[in-house]
Design a protein around this motif. Structure first.
Motif, short mmCIF file in Angstrom:
data_model
loop_
_atom_site.label_atom_id
_atom_site.label_comp_id
_atom_site.label_asym_id
_atom_site.label_seq_id
_atom_site.Cartn_x
_atom_site.Cartn_y
_atom_site.Cartn_z
N TRP A 171 48.50 -15.73 25.25
CA TRP A 171 47.14 -15.24 24.98
C TRP A 171 46.83 -14.05 25.88
CZ3 TRP A 171 42.59 -14.32 27.44
CH2 TRP A 171 41.45 -14.18 26.65
N LEU A 172 47.21 -14.15 27.16
CA LEU A 172 46.95 -13.03 28.08
C LEU A 172 47.72 -11.78 27.65
CD1 LEU A 172 47.06 -14.89 31.52
CD2 LEU A 172 45.03 -13.91 30.40
N THR A 173 48.96 -11.95 27.25
CA THR A 173 49.74 -10.79 26.79
C THR A 173 49.09 -10.16 25.57
OG1 THR A 173 51.80 -11.75 27.65
CG2 THR A 173 52.00 -10.05 25.95
N ALA A 174 48.65 -10.99 24.64
CA ALA A 174 48.00 -10.48 23.43
C ALA A 174 46.70 -9.77 23.75
CB ALA A 174 47.76 -11.62 22.45
N HIS A 175 46.13 -10.04 24.90
CA HIS A 175 44.87 -9.41 25.30
C HIS A 175 45.10 -8.37 26.40
CE1 HIS A 175 43.25 -12.73 22.95
NE2 HIS A 175 42.13 -12.05 22.88
N GLY A 176 46.28 -7.78 26.40
CA GLY A 176 46.52 -6.59 27.20
C GLY A 176 46.77 -6.81 28.67
N GLN A 177 47.11 -8.04 29.06
CA GLN A 177 47.31 -8.29 30.49
C GLN A 177 48.76 -8.04 30.89
OE1 GLN A 177 44.29 -9.11 32.34
NE2 GLN A 177 43.92 -8.19 30.34
N SER A 178 48.94 -7.18 31.87
CA SER A 178 50.28 -6.87 32.36
C SER A 178 50.81 -8.02 33.20
CB SER A 178 50.23 -5.60 33.22
OG SER A 178 49.46 -5.85 34.41
N ALA A 179 52.14 -7.98 33.45
CA ALA A 179 52.74 -9.00 34.32
C ALA A 179 52.11 -8.96 35.71
CB ALA A 179 54.25 -8.77 34.41
N ARG A 180 51.77 -7.77 36.17
CA ARG A 180 51.14 -7.64 37.48
C ARG A 180 49.75 -8.27 37.49
NH1 ARG A 180 51.40 -7.69 42.88
NH2 ARG A 180 49.80 -6.38 43.84
N ALA A 181 48.98 -8.06 36.42
CA ALA A 181 47.65 -8.65 36.34
C ALA A 181 47.72 -10.17 36.31
CB ALA A 181 46.90 -8.12 35.12
N VAL A 182 48.72 -10.69 35.60
CA VAL A 182 48.88 -12.14 35.56
C VAL A 182 49.18 -12.67 36.95
CG1 VAL A 182 50.30 -14.04 34.66
CG2 VAL A 182 49.58 -12.17 33.14
N GLU A 183 50.10 -12.01 37.66
CA GLU A 183 50.46 -12.46 39.01
C GLU A 183 49.29 -12.32 39.98
OE1 GLU A 183 53.30 -11.18 42.79
OE2 GLU A 183 52.91 -9.78 41.16
N ALA A 184 48.62 -11.18 39.95
CA ALA A 184 47.65 -10.85 41.00
C ALA A 184 46.27 -11.45 40.76
CB ALA A 184 47.54 -9.34 41.13
N LEU A 185 46.03 -11.98 39.57
CA LEU A 185 44.70 -12.53 39.29
C LEU A 185 44.77 -13.85 38.54
CD1 LEU A 185 41.67 -12.04 39.63
CD2 LEU A 185 41.69 -11.00 37.36
N TRP A 186 45.29 -13.81 37.33
CA TRP A 186 45.23 -15.00 36.48
C TRP A 186 46.03 -16.16 37.07
CZ3 TRP A 186 41.37 -14.61 33.25
CH2 TRP A 186 41.02 -13.36 32.75
N ASP A 187 47.27 -15.89 37.49
CA ASP A 187 48.06 -16.97 38.10
C ASP A 187 47.62 -17.28 39.52
OD1 ASP A 187 49.65 -17.81 36.03
OD2 ASP A 187 51.45 -16.72 36.64
N LEU A 188 47.05 -16.32 40.20
CA LEU A 188 46.54 -16.58 41.55
C LEU A 188 45.55 -17.74 41.52
CD1 LEU A 188 46.50 -15.28 44.50
CD2 LEU A 188 44.31 -14.32 43.78
N VAL A 189 44.69 -17.73 40.51
CA VAL A 189 43.72 -18.81 40.33
C VAL A 189 44.33 -19.97 39.56
CG1 VAL A 189 41.49 -19.43 39.30
CG2 VAL A 189 41.80 -17.18 40.40
N GLY A 190 45.05 -19.65 38.49
CA GLY A 190 45.51 -20.67 37.57
C GLY A 190 46.53 -21.62 38.15
N ILE A 191 47.49 -21.12 38.92
CA ILE A 191 48.50 -22.01 39.49
C ILE A 191 47.85 -23.04 40.41
CG2 ILE A 191 50.46 -22.12 41.08
CD1 ILE A 191 51.54 -19.60 39.87
N ALA A 192 46.88 -22.60 41.19
CA ALA A 192 46.23 -23.51 42.13
C ALA A 192 45.38 -24.56 41.43
CB ALA A 192 45.37 -22.71 43.09
N THR A 193 44.81 -24.24 40.28
CA THR A 193 43.92 -25.18 39.60
C THR A 193 44.62 -25.97 38.50
OG1 THR A 193 43.21 -23.34 38.19
CG2 THR A 193 41.80 -23.90 40.06
N LEU A 194 45.63 -25.37 37.87
CA LEU A 194 46.33 -26.02 36.76
C LEU A 194 47.66 -26.62 37.17
CD1 LEU A 194 45.63 -23.16 34.23
CD2 LEU A 194 44.74 -25.48 33.99
#
Length: 473
Positions: A171-194
């Motif tokens: 879903w993130l890829t389909a909405h224009g999120q780069s690998a860097r954005a996933v690492e630096a923001l989405w996974d930064l929060v998501g790994i800790a909570t999910l």
């Protein structure tokens, strides 16, 4: 009491009333026991371990009191905040006044760089606008695309069952999120909570986390954590609250079987004793629940075995001096994820004690301590210059191989609700259908749901002090 004798878990001899046995003394079980007792039900709580608290506990290591892992909660975790109030522990686990997360990046060619994720006192989504606009770990274009993805995420309907079948990474890829954005923001929060990277996470659970935590209320993501050992909260204060509510609490009492009786009651067996009760709340991990469930309790109990698990590794380092001047920080460009200062909470009198929380640690959960030491101490030197001249006085790890259920796509259809098809038998645990990932919040919510279902069947009014679920929008 000799094996085979029946102990009535309901009332003392000569009295009558409704009774319950709660199997499991984690947050879900403690919550259910308190709720039932507050409604006037006679409750016995059985826990196989020598302490309460489930997987959020403490132990002694020399002069230190060590948490098995770092646990945090957010302001939006309203059920866990109720739980803290109920056990009179809120002051021991305060919230930040305002979300503020230091993020250290080692990936840039120019070296170590510090950024922050913090909120302003503005309405959603403007509360994070300035922080995102100045976040140095993403390019200007990536920040703009993050904003657009956040708005798209805010528009998702969390009641749509199709979300559970999709993975968050796609879903993130389909909405224009780069690998860097996933690492630096989405996974930064998501790994800790999910406890999973975006590609391994159900879109439904990820959307719930980000919508509730970052896009619902300006203060929703403010972080709270225990400033004392977790055992002080989830064991000592929980036991005190249970005692005050009249709950009989038995630790080192592992249930071997439970079965319905012909008269509509339940028999719960532990070595040396059989308890009889009107209702049973089974608040244990899903695989243990599968082993204890009587025939016919669920349509397909094998689904419980299909709910995967995910590990968390915790690395503990004690230095001879202070090396970190913040309560915690997150890291990028490093195997290190989150680092917390646990010095005061542990009782350490000299030096500093840091705890590294490593979620989704599938590749390292069984690594030898020596290999982990060789991996993480140099990383801490890269992240924290003050460690370079410091002496490491202790280094150890704690491992939770089945720390949480795996939030994989499709897990939503596997998670059962509180009610079973066996009258008087209810399920609780962070893995049940709470709508939340495997968090302390989910555990407490499950305990409330199980108690609500049991009280309804018992014809008992809901206690006024019990946590109230928000009305669905």
């Amino acid at each position: 009491m000799n094996d085979g004798q029946l102990a009535d878990a309901s009332q003392p001899s000569g009295t009558s009333g409704r009774s319950a046995v709660v199997v499991g003394g984690g947050l879900a079980g403690v919550t259910a026991a308190l709720a039932l007792a507050d409604a006037g039900v006679r409750v016995t709580l059985l826990e196989g371990r020598p302490r309460l608290g489930g997987l959020a506990f403490s132990f002694r290591r020399g002069e230190l009191t060590v948490d098995n892992g770092q646990h945090v909660y957010l302001r939006c975790c309203t059920a866990y905040r109720w739980f803290l109030d109920r056990i009179e522990g809120s002051a021991l686990a305060p919230l930040q006044e305002r979300l503020d997360v230091p993020v250290v990046d080692l990936a840039k060619p120019e070296g170590r760089r510090l950024g922050r994720l913090r909120r302003d006192a503005l309405p959603v989504p403007l509360h994070l606008g300035r922080s995102l606009a100045t976040y140095p770990h993403l390019s200007l274009a990536e920040r703009a695309r993050v904003g657009r993805a956040a708005l798209a995420l805010k528009g998702l309907d969390l009641t749509d069952p199709a979300l559970d079948a999709q993975d968050f990474g796609s879903w993130l890829t389909a909405h224009g999120q780069s690998a860097r954005a996933v690492e630096a923001l989405w996974d930064l929060v998501g790994i800790a909570t999910l406890n999973a990277v975006a590609g391994d996470s159900s879109l439904a659970l990820a959307a719930m986390v980000f919508k509730t935590g970052l896009l619902s209320d300006p203060g929703a993501a403010d972080i709270g954590w225990a400033h004392v050992p977790l055992g002080d909260l989830h064991d000592r204060l929980a036991r005190k609250a249970l005692d005050s509510a009249g709950v009989r609490t038995e630790v080192r009492s592992r249930v071997t079987s439970l079965s319905p009786d012909e008269n509509g009651t339940w028999s719960v067996r532990v070595p040396g004793e059989t308890l009889r009760a009107d209702t049973v709340v089974l608040a244990v991990p899903q695989r243990e629940a599968y082993d204890l469930l009587p025939d016919g309790a669920l349509d397909d109990p094998r689904r419980l075995l299909e709910i995967g698990t995910a590990p968390i590794l915790n690395v503990h380092v004690v230095y001879d001096r202070k090396v970190l001047d913040k309560p915690f920080f997150a890291a990028l460009g490093s195997p290190v994820q989150w680092v917390f200062d646990r010095t005061d909470a542990s009782g350490l009198r000299a030096g500093q004690y840091l705890a590294l929380s490593q979620s989704a640690a599938h590749d390292e959960i069984d690594a030898p301590v020596a290999a982990l030491r060789a991996r993480y101490l140099p990383e801490l030197e890269r992240l924290l210059p003050g460690t370079r001249g410091a002496e490491v006085r202790d280094f150890f790890v704690t491992r939770e191989r089945t720390a949480t259920f795996a939030p994989a796509p499709g897990v939503g259809r596997l998670r059962p609700g509180a009610r079973t098809q066996a009258p008087g038998l209810y399920l609780a645990g962070a893995w049940t259908a709470t709508g939340w990932p495997a968090t302390m919040e989910s555990a407490v919510r499950s305990g409330v749901s199980a108690a609500d279902a049991a009280l309804s069947a018992l014809g008992r009014p809901r206690p006024r002090r019990l946590f109230e679920f928000e009305e669905a929008a």
